[in-house]
Design an enzyme around this catalytic site. Structure first.
Site, PDB file in Angstrom:
ATOM      1  N   ASP A  36     -15.265  -7.557 -31.643  1.00  8.34           N
ATOM      2  CA  ASP A  36     -14.667  -8.855 -31.321  1.00  8.34           C
ATOM      3  C   ASP A  36     -13.173  -8.908 -31.654  1.00  8.34           C
ATOM      4  O   ASP A  36     -12.593  -9.974 -31.801  1.00  8.34           O
ATOM      5  CB  ASP A  36     -15.417  -9.983 -32.049  1.00  8.34           C
ATOM      6  CG  ASP A  36     -15.437  -9.772 -33.549  1.00  8.34           C
ATOM      7  OD1 ASP A  36     -14.981  -8.699 -34.001  1.00  8.34           O
ATOM      8  OD2 ASP A  36     -15.901 -10.666 -34.274  1.00  8.34           O
ATOM      9  N   HIS A 238       1.796  12.073 -17.807  1.00  7.55           N
ATOM     10  CA  HIS A 238       1.370  10.859 -18.511  1.00  7.55           C
ATOM     11  C   HIS A 238       0.957  11.172 -19.951  1.00  7.55           C
ATOM     12  O   HIS A 238      -0.013  10.615 -20.467  1.00  7.55           O
ATOM     13  CB  HIS A 238       0.220  10.171 -17.759  1.00  7.55           C
ATOM     14  CG  HIS A 238       0.667   9.472 -16.514  1.00  7.55           C
ATOM     15  ND1 HIS A 238      -0.182   9.102 -15.506  1.00  7.55           N
ATOM     16  CD2 HIS A 238       1.902   9.073 -16.117  1.00  7.55           C
ATOM     17  CE1 HIS A 238       0.507   8.514 -14.541  1.00  7.55           C
ATOM     18  NE2 HIS A 238       1.775   8.487 -14.884  1.00  7.55           N
ATOM     19  N   ASP A 255       9.944   8.557 -22.525  1.00  6.70           N
ATOM     20  CA  ASP A 255       9.866   7.545 -21.477  1.00  6.70           C
ATOM     21  C   ASP A 255       9.358   6.290 -22.179  1.00  6.70           C
ATOM     22  O   ASP A 255       8.165   6.176 -22.498  1.00  6.70           O
ATOM     23  CB  ASP A 255       8.889   8.008 -20.387  1.00  6.70           C
ATOM     24  CG  ASP A 255       8.824   7.066 -19.192  1.00  6.70           C
ATOM     25  OD1 ASP A 255       9.266   5.903 -19.312  1.00  6.70           O
ATOM     26  OD2 ASP A 255       8.311   7.496 -18.138  1.00  6.70           O
ATOM     27  N   ASP A 266      12.250   0.271 -18.119  1.00  7.50           N
ATOM     28  CA  ASP A 266      11.580   1.581 -17.978  1.00  7.50           C
ATOM     29  C   ASP A 266      12.667   2.657 -17.997  1.00  7.50           C
ATOM     30  O   ASP A 266      13.352   2.848 -16.997  1.00  7.50           O
ATOM     31  CB  ASP A 266      10.806   1.581 -16.645  1.00  7.50           C
ATOM     32  CG  ASP A 266       9.947   2.814 -16.473  1.00  7.50           C
ATOM     33  OD1 ASP A 266       9.844   3.618 -17.415  1.00  7.50           O
ATOM     34  OD2 ASP A 266       9.357   2.970 -15.370  1.00  7.50           O
ATOM     35  N   HIS A 345       6.331  14.174  -8.612  1.00  5.02           N
ATOM     36  CA  HIS A 345       6.113  12.721  -8.498  1.00  5.02           C
ATOM     37  C   HIS A 345       7.209  12.109  -7.647  1.00  5.02           C
ATOM     38  O   HIS A 345       8.161  12.774  -7.260  1.00  5.02           O
ATOM     39  CB  HIS A 345       6.054  12.072  -9.889  1.00  5.02           C
ATOM     40  CG  HIS A 345       7.289  12.286 -10.721  1.00  5.02           C
ATOM     41  ND1 HIS A 345       8.485  11.651 -10.465  1.00  5.02           N
ATOM     42  CD2 HIS A 345       7.513  13.075 -11.809  1.00  5.02           C
ATOM     43  CE1 HIS A 345       9.374  12.021 -11.363  1.00  5.02           C
ATOM     44  NE2 HIS A 345       8.822  12.901 -12.185  1.00  5.02           N
ATOM     45  N   HIS A 349       9.854   3.310  -8.530  1.00 10.45           N
ATOM     46  CA  HIS A 349       8.937   2.198  -8.213  1.00 10.45           C
ATOM     47  C   HIS A 349       9.644   0.896  -8.526  1.00 10.45           C
ATOM     48  O   HIS A 349      10.638   0.865  -9.264  1.00 10.45           O
ATOM     49  CB  HIS A 349       7.662   2.327  -9.066  1.00 10.45           C
ATOM     50  CG  HIS A 349       7.950   2.543 -10.525  1.00 10.45           C
ATOM     51  ND1 HIS A 349       8.212   1.506 -11.376  1.00 10.45           N
ATOM     52  CD2 HIS A 349       8.069   3.675 -11.282  1.00 10.45           C
ATOM     53  CE1 HIS A 349       8.447   1.994 -12.596  1.00 10.45           C
ATOM     54  NE2 HIS A 349       8.393   3.311 -12.563  1.00 10.45           N
ATOM     55  N   HIS A 356       5.196  -1.108 -13.112  1.00  6.11           N
ATOM     56  CA  HIS A 356       5.046  -0.709 -11.701  1.00  6.11           C
ATOM     57  C   HIS A 356       4.830  -2.023 -10.968  1.00  6.11           C
ATOM     58  O   HIS A 356       3.710  -2.497 -10.816  1.00  6.11           O
ATOM     59  CB  HIS A 356       3.863   0.233 -11.507  1.00  6.11           C
ATOM     60  CG  HIS A 356       4.060   1.560 -12.195  1.00  6.11           C
ATOM     61  ND1 HIS A 356       3.055   2.447 -12.421  1.00  6.11           N
ATOM     62  CD2 HIS A 356       5.164   2.150 -12.703  1.00  6.11           C
ATOM     63  CE1 HIS A 356       3.523   3.519 -13.041  1.00  6.11           C
ATOM     64  NE2 HIS A 356       4.809   3.354 -13.229  1.00  6.11           N
ATOM     65  N   GLU A 379      14.021   8.043 -11.032  1.00  6.28           N
ATOM     66  CA  GLU A 379      13.528   8.907 -12.110  1.00  6.28           C
ATOM     67  C   GLU A 379      13.146  10.315 -11.646  1.00  6.28           C
ATOM     68  O   GLU A 379      11.973  10.694 -11.688  1.00  6.28           O
ATOM     69  CB  GLU A 379      12.346   8.248 -12.810  1.00  6.28           C
ATOM     70  CG  GLU A 379      11.266   7.673 -11.905  1.00  6.28           C
ATOM     71  CD  GLU A 379      10.134   7.015 -12.698  1.00  6.28           C
ATOM     72  OE1 GLU A 379       9.603   7.682 -13.603  1.00  6.28           O
ATOM     73  OE2 GLU A 379       9.798   5.866 -12.417  1.00  6.28           O
ATOM     74  N   TYR A 383       9.783  19.975 -14.037  1.00  6.11           N
ATOM     75  CA  TYR A 383       8.804  20.301 -15.080  1.00  6.11           C
ATOM     76  C   TYR A 383       8.333  21.731 -14.865  1.00  6.11           C
ATOM     77  O   TYR A 383       7.739  22.035 -13.826  1.00  6.11           O
ATOM     78  CB  TYR A 383       7.611  19.334 -15.015  1.00  6.11           C
ATOM     79  CG  TYR A 383       8.044  17.895 -14.895  1.00  6.11           C
ATOM     80  CD1 TYR A 383       8.292  17.122 -16.028  1.00  6.11           C
ATOM     81  CD2 TYR A 383       8.252  17.311 -13.637  1.00  6.11           C
ATOM     82  CE1 TYR A 383       8.721  15.798 -15.914  1.00  6.11           C
ATOM     83  CE2 TYR A 383       8.682  15.998 -13.517  1.00  6.11           C
ATOM     84  CZ  TYR A 383       8.914  15.243 -14.649  1.00  6.11           C
ATOM     85  OH  TYR A 383       9.353  13.944 -14.520  1.00  6.11           O
ATOM     86  N   ARG A 400      13.152  14.727 -17.441  1.00  7.51           N
ATOM     87  CA  ARG A 400      13.197  13.577 -16.533  1.00  7.51           C
ATOM     88  C   ARG A 400      14.293  12.651 -17.044  1.00  7.51           C
ATOM     89  O   ARG A 400      14.490  12.525 -18.257  1.00  7.51           O
ATOM     90  CB  ARG A 400      11.850  12.838 -16.487  1.00  7.51           C
ATOM     91  CG  ARG A 400      11.895  11.608 -15.585  1.00  7.51           C
ATOM     92  CD  ARG A 400      10.515  11.018 -15.227  1.00  7.51           C
ATOM     93  NE  ARG A 400       9.772  10.471 -16.333  1.00  7.51           N
ATOM     94  CZ  ARG A 400       8.744  11.057 -16.928  1.00  7.51           C
ATOM     95  NH1 ARG A 400       8.313  12.237 -16.509  1.00  7.51           N
ATOM     96  NH2 ARG A 400       8.126  10.487 -17.940  1.00  7.51           N
ATOM     97  N   GLU A 402      15.594   8.623 -16.246  1.00  4.54           N
ATOM     98  CA  GLU A 402      15.148   7.426 -15.516  1.00  4.54           C
ATOM     99  C   GLU A 402      16.014   6.224 -15.869  1.00  4.54           C
ATOM    100  O   GLU A 402      16.188   5.885 -17.036  1.00  4.54           O
ATOM    101  CB  GLU A 402      13.684   7.122 -15.884  1.00  4.54           C
ATOM    102  CG  GLU A 402      13.168   5.839 -15.266  1.00  4.54           C
ATOM    103  CD  GLU A 402      11.674   5.612 -15.516  1.00  4.54           C
ATOM    104  OE1 GLU A 402      11.157   6.098 -16.546  1.00  4.54           O
ATOM    105  OE2 GLU A 402      11.044   4.937 -14.681  1.00  4.54           O
TER     106      GLU A 402
HETATM  107  N1  GLY Z   1       6.969   4.690 -17.492  1.00  6.23           N
HETATM  108  C1  GLY Z   1       6.194   4.788 -16.343  1.00  6.23           C
HETATM  109  C2  GLY Z   1       6.958   5.307 -15.205  1.00  6.23           C
HETATM  110  O1  GLY Z   1       8.046   5.814 -15.393  1.00  6.23           O
HETATM  111  O2  GLY Z   1       6.573   5.173 -14.089  1.00  6.23           O
HETATM  112 MN    MN Z   2       9.167   4.560 -14.079  1.00  7.34          MN
HETATM  113 MN    MN Z   3       9.189   5.543 -17.154  1.00  4.45          MN
END
Ligand code: GLY
Ligand code: MN
Ligand code: MN
Length: 431
Positions: A36, A238, A255, A266, A345, A349, A356, A379, A383, A400, A402
């Site tokens: 709970d 991820h 990230d 982000d 990727h 977004h 997102h 971004e 890799y 990366r 971003e």
């Molecule tokens: N942090 C999630 C992305 O970069 O899409």
């Molecule tokens: Mn992102």
């Molecule tokens: Mn990100």
């Protein structure tokens, strides 16, 4: 905070909803972590966008008839005991007085009242498939409404995801201010991490540093679980275990962005744990940075949202050929998608209430074009995991970068440029 903001957003639906329709906006329910013990409540973003109301298990119905638009809210009832344990509830009276709904009722009345609200309308709109159990509820209310008068027109159920998402896609000034604040706070946390990280730190400690830096600036929660990935962990896109020890000669990819007053930032930065990039790390880093800058340059009113994607693919392909990781004609390699082994990727977004964020990427059969008020992440990354078929010296490098980019009338504004991405600036910040 003026509740007018939310009422004005509801009023704009008058021009967008069909005659004789009802738009349903379900709020989020409380979520439990175990037994709970509930997570701190986070309202569903579209519900919040049109209501500003932050109590669980609420529902708003926006009714569009020939008399105009009216809003009906269903909210948790006033309850002395529950309010002692869990805190204040506005109740229906507070919902009308403080949130400017036309009418409000206890949420215990939803099943009883919704068929009457839907009865006589031709369409019920809501985001299909987004809230568990809600699709079934809408079918039940619609069936009950139709059975009230078998001779009236049937009620069509229509998906409102694009309608709602494309309203949220263009940010208003109030939203832009909040996203800028989220971006500033997140950028400052990245700067602190660059200054403080050292050989032997655990990824988890760096994660805690971000949470602390967010929180002390007024952003209690991250907008998503931070990725704090040392060395080859950066190749797991991820990665959220965040439990390994950092090594001096590795890069650290973080990230992490905060949520400030419901709005997300982000940001990703990749920096050397020991403060100096190795020759190979720097080569990969510079390709990603070049792709990043070239992609950001294409984020402009009227350009297709696929432009940054294509530009980043091309720059990364050319860069990988230059340093010998890919072999062949860059144009052909690009056409063949050879870069996908290392850049798998998409470029970004939408960003807003959700990290997102809502909003379509296609308009009819074409990709959407950038418009002022949109915010997109950019971004790119490379890799190279240890299983890649490359020289050993490249293995375990994951980079990366971003940033969050606002489309303006004349170009764009990089909302996260405060945290350096230039490798020289990063090294001097870390020295
Ligand atoms: N942090 C999630 C992305 O970069 O899409
Ligand atoms: Mn992102
Ligand atoms: Mn990100």
């Amino acid at each position: 905070m003026s509740k007018n903001i939310y009422k004005n957003r509801r009023d704009k639906l008058d021009a967008l909803l069909p005659e004789n329709s009802v738009l349903l906006l379900p709020g989020a329910d409380l979520q439990y972590r175990n037994a709970d013990s509930a997570f701190p409540f986070r309202q569903e973003s579209s519900f919040y966008y049109f209501s500003g109301f932050c109590e669980p298990s609420s529902l708003v119905a926006i009714v569009k008839s020939d008399k105009g638009l009216s809003s009906i809210a269903f909210v948790p009832p006033k309850d002395k005991i529950k309010e002692i344990w869990d805190g204040y509830r506005a109740g229906p009276i507070g919902a009308v007085e403080d949130y400017m709904f036309d009418k409000a009722f206890d949420n215990t009345q939803i099943d009883l009242m919704l068929p009457d609200i839907l009865h006589g309308n031709e369409q019920v709109l809501y985001s299909i498939g987004k809230k568990k159990g809600f699709d079934q509820k809408v079918i039940e209310w619609t069936t009950a409404a139709s059975s009230k008068d078998r001779h009236s027109k049937s009620i069509n159920i229509t998906d409102a995801s694009s309608l709602i998402g494309n309203i949220r896609l263009i940010k208003d000034d109030h939203e832009i201010d909040l996203i800028k604040r989220a971006c500033d706070i997140s950028a400052e946390a990245h700067i602190e991490a660059m200054k403080q990280v050292k050989d032997g730190d655990n990824e988890q400690f760096i994660e805690s540093l971000y949470i602390h830096e967010f929180s002390k600036r007024g952003a209690r929660f991250p907008a998503y679980p931070p990725i704090v990935a040392g060395g080859e962990n950066a190749c797991v896109l991820h990665y959220v275990e965040n439990n390994c020890e950092l090594k001096k000669n590795d890069l650290l990819l973080v990230d992490a962005g905060c949520e400030f007053d419901m709005y997300a930032a982000d940001i990703t930065r990749t920096f050397p744990v020991g403060g100096k990039f190795s020759e190979e790390q720097l080569k990969i880093y510079k390709i990603v940075l070049k792709a990043m800058n070239a992609a950001i340059d294409t984020v402009k009113k009227g350009n297709s949202i696929m432009m940054p994607q294509e530009v980043s693919e091309k720059v990364i392909t050319e860069g990988l050929v230059e340093i010998g990781i890919l072999d062949g004609d860059p144009d052909q390699l690009h056409k063949d998608g050879a870069y996908k082994e290392f850049y798998m990727h998409k470029i970004g977004h939408w960003l807003g209430l959700d990290v997102h964020d809502a909003g379509d990427y296609m308009e009819g059969n074409e990709f959407m074009k950038f418009k002022p008020g949109m915010i997109t992440t950019i971004e790119p990354g490379i890799y190279i995991s240890s299983s890649s078929n490359v020289e050993d010296k490249w293995k375990g490098i994951g980079v990366r970068i971003e940033d969050d980019i606002l489309v303006t009338k004349d170009g764009n504004e990089n909302l996260t440029k405060k945290v350096p991405s230039d490798p020289n600036e990063i090294e001097s910040l870390m020295s």
